[in-house]
Design a protein around this motif. Sequence first.
Motif, PDB file in Angstrom:
ATOM      1  N   GLY A 126       0.571  -1.250  -0.297  1.00 33.22           N
ATOM      2  CA  GLY A 126      -0.087  -0.237  -0.283  1.00 33.22           C
ATOM      3  C   GLY A 126       0.706   1.211   0.453  1.00 33.22           C
ATOM      4  N   GLY A 127       2.177   1.588   0.000  1.00 35.66           N
ATOM      5  CA  GLY A 127       3.015   2.406  -0.479  1.00 35.66           C
ATOM      6  C   GLY A 127       4.688   1.503  -0.564  1.00 35.66           C
ATOM      7  N   PHE A 128       5.664   2.473  -0.502  1.00 31.68           N
ATOM      8  CA  PHE A 128       6.717   2.324  -1.195  1.00 31.68           C
ATOM      9  C   PHE A 128       7.806   2.057  -0.743  1.00 31.68           C
ATOM     10  N   GLU A 129       7.393   2.939   1.001  1.00 35.49           N
ATOM     11  CA  GLU A 129       7.974   3.139   1.726  1.00 35.49           C
ATOM     12  C   GLU A 129       9.048   1.321   2.040  1.00 35.49           C
ATOM     13  N   ILE A 130      10.754   1.926   1.955  1.00 31.26           N
ATOM     14  CA  ILE A 130      11.629   0.592   1.757  1.00 31.26           C
ATOM     15  C   ILE A 130      11.304  -0.110   2.867  1.00 31.26           C
ATOM     16  N   LEU A 131      11.521  -0.027   3.937  1.00 27.82           N
ATOM     17  CA  LEU A 131      11.208  -0.401   4.919  1.00 27.82           C
ATOM     18  C   LEU A 131      10.628  -1.467   5.748  1.00 27.82           C
ATOM     19  N   ASP A 132       8.711  -1.402   5.225  1.00 26.80           N
ATOM     20  CA  ASP A 132       7.787  -1.485   4.993  1.00 26.80           C
ATOM     21  C   ASP A 132       8.060  -2.803   4.045  1.00 26.80           C
ATOM     22  N   PHE A 133       8.102  -2.969   3.388  1.00 25.59           N
ATOM     23  CA  PHE A 133       8.565  -4.009   2.322  1.00 25.59           C
ATOM     24  C   PHE A 133       9.443  -4.643   2.314  1.00 25.59           C
ATOM     25  N   HIS A 134      10.076  -4.496   3.534  1.00 21.00           N
ATOM     26  CA  HIS A 134      11.028  -5.459   4.967  1.00 21.00           C
ATOM     27  C   HIS A 134      10.052  -6.283   5.406  1.00 21.00           C
ATOM     28  N   LYS A 135       9.074  -6.117   5.811  1.00 14.63           N
ATOM     29  CA  LYS A 135       8.426  -6.717   6.441  1.00 14.63           C
ATOM     30  C   LYS A 135       7.144  -7.378   5.196  1.00 14.63           C
ATOM     31  N   LEU A 136       6.976  -7.017   4.429  1.00 13.93           N
ATOM     32  CA  LEU A 136       6.331  -7.856   3.803  1.00 13.93           C
ATOM     33  C   LEU A 136       6.268  -9.450   3.574  1.00 13.93           C
ATOM     34  N   PRO A 137       4.963 -10.247   4.233  1.00  9.84           N
ATOM     35  CA  PRO A 137       4.799 -11.786   4.550  1.00  9.84           C
ATOM     36  C   PRO A 137       5.147 -12.011   2.904  1.00  9.84           C
ATOM     37  N   LEU A 138       5.809 -12.108   2.189  1.00  9.15           N
ATOM     38  CA  LEU A 138       5.825 -12.986   0.417  1.00  9.15           C
ATOM     39  C   LEU A 138       6.514 -14.532   0.945  1.00  9.15           C
ATOM     40  N   MET A 157      29.062   0.326  11.421  1.00 11.79           N
ATOM     41  CA  MET A 157      28.205  -0.177  10.838  1.00 11.79           C
ATOM     42  C   MET A 157      28.158  -1.946  11.490  1.00 11.79           C
ATOM     43  N   HIS A 158      28.491  -1.574  12.831  1.00  7.99           N
ATOM     44  CA  HIS A 158      28.250  -3.054  13.376  1.00  7.99           C
ATOM     45  C   HIS A 158      27.057  -3.838  13.411  1.00  7.99           C
ATOM     46  N   VAL A 159      25.806  -2.251  14.036  1.00  5.56           N
ATOM     47  CA  VAL A 159      24.798  -2.520  14.287  1.00  5.56           C
ATOM     48  C   VAL A 159      23.612  -2.964  13.820  1.00  5.56           C
ATOM     49  N   SER A 160      23.973  -2.476  12.444  1.00  7.09           N
ATOM     50  CA  SER A 160      23.378  -2.303  10.755  1.00  7.09           C
ATOM     51  C   SER A 160      23.653  -3.770  10.702  1.00  7.09           C
ATOM     52  N   VAL A 161      24.497  -4.694  10.660  1.00  8.73           N
ATOM     53  CA  VAL A 161      24.820  -5.851  10.703  1.00  8.73           C
ATOM     54  C   VAL A 161      24.388  -6.623  10.523  1.00  8.73           C
ATOM     55  N   ASP A 162      24.180  -6.223  12.715  1.00 10.81           N
ATOM     56  CA  ASP A 162      23.962  -7.183  13.290  1.00 10.81           C
ATOM     57  C   ASP A 162      22.023  -7.327  13.095  1.00 10.81           C
ATOM     58  N   ASN A 163      21.637  -6.260  13.200  1.00 12.62           N
ATOM     59  CA  ASN A 163      20.040  -6.398  12.652  1.00 12.62           C
ATOM     60  C   ASN A 163      20.025  -6.396  11.261  1.00 12.62           C
ATOM     61  N   LEU A 164      20.640  -6.644  10.322  1.00 14.67           N
ATOM     62  CA  LEU A 164      20.569  -7.358   8.938  1.00 14.67           C
ATOM     63  C   LEU A 164      20.431  -9.026   9.248  1.00 14.67           C
ATOM     64  N   LEU A 165      21.543  -9.844   9.555  1.00 19.17           N
ATOM     65  CA  LEU A 165      22.283 -10.872   9.982  1.00 19.17           C
ATOM     66  C   LEU A 165      20.655 -11.123  10.283  1.00 19.17           C
ATOM     67  N   GLN A 166      19.938 -10.533  11.085  1.00 18.26           N
ATOM     68  CA  GLN A 166      18.698 -11.367  12.308  1.00 18.26           C
ATOM     69  C   GLN A 166      17.937 -11.197  11.215  1.00 18.26           C
ATOM     70  N   HIS A 167      17.709  -9.977  10.439  1.00 15.83           N
ATOM     71  CA  HIS A 167      16.203 -10.005   9.880  1.00 15.83           C
ATOM     72  C   HIS A 167      16.483 -10.942   8.430  1.00 15.83           C
ATOM     73  N   VAL A 168      17.356 -11.235   7.843  1.00 12.16           N
ATOM     74  CA  VAL A 168      17.517 -12.361   6.933  1.00 12.16           C
ATOM     75  C   VAL A 168      17.547 -13.744   7.134  1.00 12.16           C
ATOM     76  N   THR A 169      18.052 -14.247   8.343  1.00 16.09           N
ATOM     77  CA  THR A 169      18.033 -15.461   9.362  1.00 16.09           C
ATOM     78  C   THR A 169      16.930 -16.106   9.172  1.00 16.09           C
ATOM     79  N   VAL A 170      15.931 -15.021  10.301  1.00 15.47           N
ATOM     80  CA  VAL A 170      14.242 -15.070  10.213  1.00 15.47           C
ATOM     81  C   VAL A 170      13.223 -16.039   9.135  1.00 15.47           C
ATOM     82  N   SER A 171      13.249 -16.808   8.433  1.00 14.98           N
ATOM     83  CA  SER A 171      11.933 -17.266   7.699  1.00 14.98           C
ATOM     84  C   SER A 171      11.148 -16.209   7.347  1.00 14.98           C
ATOM     85  N   LYS A 172      10.630 -15.753   6.521  1.00 20.23           N
ATOM     86  CA  LYS A 172       9.285 -14.988   5.976  1.00 20.23           C
ATOM     87  C   LYS A 172       7.925 -15.721   5.713  1.00 20.23           C
ATOM     88  N   LEU A 173       8.396 -17.547   5.914  1.00 24.40           N
ATOM     89  CA  LEU A 173       7.456 -18.265   4.993  1.00 24.40           C
ATOM     90  C   LEU A 173       6.599 -18.880   6.017  1.00 24.40           C
TER      91      LEU A 173
END
Length: 504
Positions: A191-203, A488-504
Amino acid sequence: MLSELPLLSLVIWFPVLGGVAVLFVGDENPGRAKALALTVAILSLLISIPLYTSFDPTTAAMQFQEFIPWIPTFNVNYHLGVDGFSMPLILLTTFMTVLVVIAGWEVVKYRIAQYMAAFLIMQGFMIGVFAAMDAILFYVFFEAMLIPMFLIIGIWGGPRRVYATIKFFLYTFLGSVFMLIALIYMYNQAGGFEILDFHKLPLSLTEQVLIFFAFVVGFAVKVPMWPVHTWLPDAHVEAPTGGSVILAAITLKIGGYGFLRFALPITPDAASMLDWLIITMSLIAVIYIGLVALVQQDMKKLIAYSSIAHMGFVTLGFFIVFSIYRHTGSLSGAVMGVEGGMVQMVSHGFISGALFLCVGVLYDRVHSRQIKDYGGVANTMPIFAAFMVLFGMANAGLPGTSGFIGEFLVILSSFKASFWIAFLAAISLILGAAYTLWLIKRVIFGDIGNSHVAELQDVSRREILMLSLLAAAVLLLGVWPDPLTSVMHVSVDNLLQHVTVSKL
């Protein structure tokens, strides 16, 4: 107090407006145009420094955010923000633009105001890419930056500049069309183009795979990854020195940044399933393109192929994380991979920019980029030779230089996933040393090759200034990378926590 100022808008639009002002000064007043361009570039760098000094490295949240509704009908917003991934790349952009203006001070002989203005305007658009938090805003900046580079190569480039510009534009523009389709699809979901909202989409996995391939096509061309790399050597050879510097130092980094901002967090399951594909493409770039660099006779082409090989480490570091997590169940090695890729991006910006400036220094004097037209330059240009040897050693990954840090971290993290991946990646250290030392040997050392080399004059104060700044950056990052990695430490940790949790 600084956080209340629209710092990001200032960093984006000040150089753009400065470029327009340089255009109004006109080519009839080249001295004023150059002075104004340098002033704008230096002030842009100074304005960007608070992004680092006031940055909070303890949070992964976006900082210095600005939000203004832009196209309410489609929920498109002028939304800016930076984190540990984008802020260092913004500083790299403002720093390199100052050097490009200095580099073109005496070299550009016609349409000087237009030349300087093109780089300033492109600087603003590139920073916009790194700061955009709305996908349409990102796409607008992503496409807009093509126009100044198209003009820089097309107007001030070499004899085959028309071919190079069309190839550059078609590759990068067509690749981004697939990305736009993916963004529109996700808009219908979110419903919008916010990039951070795209990160949460249950695709679903099918959706993720299709969107992932759209992002790979769009960003792989920018990196560029094998096999969509062929536009880069042509663009570098035909581009003026400043164009080559910005192309290698900044433009290629937008592809790597796109993977971190879009592909990994939005489609983590697809990225995990298809990581073997990106790892394979990265290793081919590291090894095959390194071998191609060995046989080049044009200095610019050799450095261009070297850039492709070194950027292979960036994508390898970003995508090895999934294999590490599958094998170890831990993120410790994965953190090194992503941080190594980021350090490699910044380091490559310094080193590749420096090498292209060195080639430009020689070309300004001899008007040839062919290696065979040189030999024994150290005899007539000892100061220049010292700089070029330093940058050559950094390009080969010599410990103590920035070129070593990123590659070492990526190889070290690759061992966590597979010995053979690490082994193949490490081959690039041998190939990098081979083609770099071969270049240095034939150009810098030995007897004086011909009368043109015998008549060479050493670097001027202007050239010493720009090369010294880059030498300081290469050595500082090589012996003390913490100021870069700590943000970049915290940003990297946050990204890795996000990508290792399945969205399925």
